[in-house]
Write a protein that holds these residues in place. Sequence first.
Motif, mmCIF file in Angstrom:
data_model
loop_
_atom_site.group_PDB
_atom_site.id
_atom_site.type_symbol
_atom_site.label_atom_id
_atom_site.label_comp_id
_atom_site.label_asym_id
_atom_site.label_seq_id
_atom_site.Cartn_x
_atom_site.Cartn_y
_atom_site.Cartn_z
ATOM 1 N N THR A 1 6.319 19.231 14.901
ATOM 2 C CA THR A 1 6.764 18.788 13.458
ATOM 3 C C THR A 1 8.199 18.150 13.537
ATOM 4 O OG1 THR A 1 5.432 20.508 12.692
ATOM 5 C CG2 THR A 1 6.661 19.569 11.046
ATOM 6 N N PHE A 2 9.045 19.060 14.271
ATOM 7 C CA PHE A 2 10.543 18.915 14.035
ATOM 8 C C PHE A 2 11.093 18.233 15.057
ATOM 9 C CE2 PHE A 2 9.619 22.617 11.524
ATOM 10 C CZ PHE A 2 9.621 22.304 9.860
ATOM 11 N N ALA A 3 10.732 17.959 16.316
ATOM 12 C CA ALA A 3 11.482 17.569 17.566
ATOM 13 C C ALA A 3 11.841 16.307 16.976
ATOM 14 C CB ALA A 3 10.597 17.663 18.738
ATOM 15 N N PRO A 4 10.878 15.464 16.427
ATOM 16 C CA PRO A 4 11.304 14.007 16.378
ATOM 17 C C PRO A 4 12.266 13.758 15.538
ATOM 18 C CG PRO A 4 8.957 14.051 16.217
ATOM 19 C CD PRO A 4 9.511 15.504 16.277
ATOM 20 N N ARG A 5 12.462 14.588 14.482
ATOM 21 C CA ARG A 5 13.389 14.334 13.608
ATOM 22 C C ARG A 5 14.937 14.763 14.132
ATOM 23 N NH1 ARG A 5 12.437 17.349 7.847
ATOM 24 N NH2 ARG A 5 10.453 17.230 8.535
ATOM 25 N N LEU A 6 14.757 15.877 14.980
ATOM 26 C CA LEU A 6 16.039 16.573 15.717
ATOM 27 C C LEU A 6 16.566 15.303 16.726
ATOM 28 C CD1 LEU A 6 15.342 19.344 14.810
ATOM 29 C CD2 LEU A 6 16.201 20.053 17.021
ATOM 30 N N GLU A 7 15.513 14.551 17.213
ATOM 31 C CA GLU A 7 15.952 13.387 18.434
ATOM 32 C C GLU A 7 16.722 12.442 17.520
ATOM 33 O OE1 GLU A 7 16.003 12.847 21.476
ATOM 34 O OE2 GLU A 7 15.522 15.104 21.514
ATOM 35 N N ALA A 8 16.003 11.727 16.192
ATOM 36 C CA ALA A 8 16.705 10.855 15.347
ATOM 37 C C ALA A 8 18.046 11.347 15.018
ATOM 38 C CB ALA A 8 15.805 10.736 14.292
ATOM 39 N N SER A 9 18.182 12.799 14.751
ATOM 40 C CA SER A 9 19.629 13.010 14.277
ATOM 41 C C SER A 9 20.594 12.916 15.260
ATOM 42 C CB SER A 9 19.322 14.431 13.687
ATOM 43 O OG SER A 9 19.531 15.295 14.675
ATOM 44 N N ARG A 10 19.992 13.430 16.721
ATOM 45 C CA ARG A 10 20.968 13.160 17.735
ATOM 46 C C ARG A 10 21.431 11.783 18.024
ATOM 47 N NH1 ARG A 10 20.539 13.624 23.389
ATOM 48 N NH2 ARG A 10 18.529 13.107 23.421
ATOM 49 N N LEU A 11 20.425 10.837 17.837
ATOM 50 C CA LEU A 11 20.624 9.380 18.012
ATOM 51 C C LEU A 11 21.603 8.841 17.141
ATOM 52 C CD1 LEU A 11 20.087 6.673 19.752
ATOM 53 C CD2 LEU A 11 18.446 6.362 17.999
ATOM 54 N N PHE A 12 21.530 9.264 16.026
ATOM 55 C CA PHE A 12 22.399 8.899 14.923
ATOM 56 C C PHE A 12 23.870 9.512 14.729
ATOM 57 C CE2 PHE A 12 18.330 8.621 11.746
ATOM 58 C CZ PHE A 12 18.029 7.227 12.485
ATOM 59 N N ALA A 13 23.795 10.764 15.262
ATOM 60 C CA ALA A 13 25.002 11.196 15.400
ATOM 61 C C ALA A 13 25.724 10.687 16.280
ATOM 62 C CB ALA A 13 24.736 12.659 15.660
ATOM 63 N N HIS A 14 25.368 10.394 17.795
ATOM 64 C CA HIS A 14 25.980 9.838 18.801
ATOM 65 C C HIS A 14 26.578 8.370 18.406
ATOM 66 C CE1 HIS A 14 26.420 8.821 23.009
ATOM 67 N NE2 HIS A 14 26.169 7.583 22.632
ATOM 68 N N ILE A 15 25.615 7.531 17.637
ATOM 69 C CA ILE A 15 26.098 6.270 17.206
ATOM 70 C C ILE A 15 27.250 6.274 16.288
ATOM 71 C CG2 ILE A 15 25.248 4.237 15.882
ATOM 72 C CD1 ILE A 15 22.310 4.806 16.852
ATOM 73 N N ALA A 16 27.180 7.199 15.319
ATOM 74 C CA ALA A 16 28.298 7.300 14.148
ATOM 75 C C ALA A 16 29.547 7.945 15.056
ATOM 76 C CB ALA A 16 27.839 8.288 13.208
ATOM 77 N N MET A 17 29.428 8.692 16.157
ATOM 78 C CA MET A 17 30.730 9.140 16.714
ATOM 79 C C MET A 17 31.397 8.279 17.810
ATOM 80 S SD MET A 17 30.538 13.311 16.106
ATOM 81 C CE MET A 17 28.924 13.597 16.968
ATOM 82 N N GLN A 18 30.772 7.533 18.344
ATOM 83 C CA GLN A 18 31.326 6.809 19.366
ATOM 84 C C GLN A 18 31.918 5.489 18.887
ATOM 85 O OE1 GLN A 18 31.441 7.776 22.637
ATOM 86 N NE2 GLN A 18 30.456 9.640 21.695
ATOM 87 N N PRO A 19 33.049 5.310 19.060
ATOM 88 C CA PRO A 19 33.657 3.873 18.402
ATOM 89 C C PRO A 19 33.060 2.646 18.655
ATOM 90 C CG PRO A 19 35.297 5.395 19.421
ATOM 91 C CD PRO A 19 34.206 5.764 19.955
ATOM 92 N N MET B 1 23.514 7.664 -1.877
ATOM 93 C CA MET B 1 23.995 8.569 -0.970
ATOM 94 C C MET B 1 24.501 7.930 0.343
ATOM 95 S SD MET B 1 22.240 11.935 0.705
ATOM 96 C CE MET B 1 20.868 11.281 1.286
ATOM 97 N N PRO B 2 25.978 7.802 0.278
ATOM 98 C CA PRO B 2 26.511 6.945 1.551
ATOM 99 C C PRO B 2 26.483 7.959 2.831
ATOM 100 C CG PRO B 2 28.055 7.564 0.188
ATOM 101 C CD PRO B 2 26.973 8.111 -0.435
ATOM 102 N N LEU B 3 26.157 7.368 4.066
ATOM 103 C CA LEU B 3 26.707 8.195 5.197
ATOM 104 C C LEU B 3 27.898 7.488 5.528
ATOM 105 C CD1 LEU B 3 25.806 9.575 8.039
ATOM 106 C CD2 LEU B 3 24.496 7.453 8.944
ATOM 107 N N LEU B 4 28.852 8.431 6.109
ATOM 108 C CA LEU B 4 30.270 8.010 6.422
ATOM 109 C C LEU B 4 30.259 8.166 7.957
ATOM 110 C CD1 LEU B 4 32.256 10.317 3.813
ATOM 111 C CD2 LEU B 4 31.039 8.279 3.474
ATOM 112 N N ALA B 5 30.575 6.970 8.694
ATOM 113 C CA ALA B 5 30.864 7.246 10.106
ATOM 114 C C ALA B 5 32.205 7.118 10.309
ATOM 115 C CB ALA B 5 30.011 6.198 10.772
ATOM 116 N N PHE B 6 32.991 7.877 10.783
ATOM 117 C CA PHE B 6 34.799 7.925 10.951
ATOM 118 C C PHE B 6 34.957 8.465 12.017
ATOM 119 C CE2 PHE B 6 33.497 11.763 8.602
ATOM 120 C CZ PHE B 6 34.204 12.609 9.644
#
Length: 373
Positions: A327-345, A187-192
Amino acid sequence: MQFDAAVVGAGPAGSTAARLLAKAGWRVALIEKAEFPRHKVCGEFISAATMPLLEACGIASAFFAGAGPPVRQVALYAASSITQAPLPSGGGRALGREHLDLLLRDAALAAGAMLFQPAELIALERHPTGYLCRLQSGESLQARMVIAASGSWNSKGPFALDRPARPSDLLGFKAHFRRSPLPEDLMPLLAFPGGYGGMVHSDAGRVSLSCCVRRDALATIRARHGGRAAEAVFAHIAATTKGAALALAGAEPDGAFLSAGPIRPGIRTRYRDGIFFTGNLGGEAHPVIAEGISMAVQSSTLLAKLLIGEADIALAGRRYSRAWRQTFAPRLEASRLFAHIAMQPATRALAAALVHRMPALLTFGACLAGKAP
Ligand SMILES: Cc1cc2nc3c(=O)[nH]c(=O)nc-3n(C[C@H](O)[C@H](O)[C@H](O)COP(=O)(O)OP(=O)(O)OC[C@H]3O[C@@H](n4cnc5c(N)ncnc54)[C@H](O)[C@@H]3O)c2cc1C
């Protein structure tokens, strides 16, 4: 008609809540505006950690019979960089939403929930003993409490989120492909540029490709590639991301290209005056971590546990609100970090270089996202 709970929306969150409460002897109304089966923008992947809950929903064997192969490896595809790493718990799988949501809904009905479908909730009226739910059809029903599970995008009615368009809005796209050379267990994550996405083998030999793109980036992408928005986005991904281009080489689209949005990740109200908000409506992670279905099933399981045997609705509401955040806040934080990393050149290039040197970082990221214990 009088019910203990009116559940609005028969997606994974609503059907899970309806099933568990009906099984405990509650009189449950399940209200869904769309005809099923219906397709949905979604990568369709469900983590191994959620499999025991599918068992409790009564659909585990049907899920395993229909779903794609177990995913045992994750990858990051960014520009020309391709890095793979093992997924420690392994065994997560994907099933088309036209199948999954039908299974979950039917399990709720088998447990005794009463279905109103197609039926759109258009208004709620507060009464001393609960709520009067008014449906588009002119019907109305009364319930002691309301469980709002109508999702956060393409949602309608009293819980629809107010959302003036912003350049930073994320728009979601999805397509199935046949004959993709993507390895079955990967399952690849695509960062474009402008967004992120994912690919996974789903049911019946199909590969799902789903992604989020910023509204402002979409305009540029459409100007460059032409055609409809979803076609332009998939052309953009193939043109900018080598791993995705390889996985799509010789693949053929299967069915329509879908779009949805805007998608606004974040934590929202979980309880208000006899109304419990679950699934995406209570809070939503960036789809970059492919955890939304799991969180929908998990949040409704949590809610049902707190409601069953508790007569004080407001107390259950406070407990649910607190437990949801824990239960869910840590997962939301992780997702925010990963999305930021993936979207900034700059961070995208840095992350690609780092995980290429240390693929274990990918495994670690998957654990942070909730894919492993
Ligand atoms: C690009 C993308 C990829 C994704 N990939 C994944 C993935 O691989 N794995 C994963 O776990 N998650 C993924 N997600 C997230 C996942 O799709 C959602 O988190 C999940 O669908 C939320 O479930 P839900 O039950 O809360 O809401 P929904 O699935 O949105 O269900 C809500 C239901 O409510 C109904 N409804 C709305 N309004 C009304 C009304 N007024 N009256 C009656 N019914 C109503 C709707 O018709 C719908 O059926 C992805 C999301 C995106 C955008």
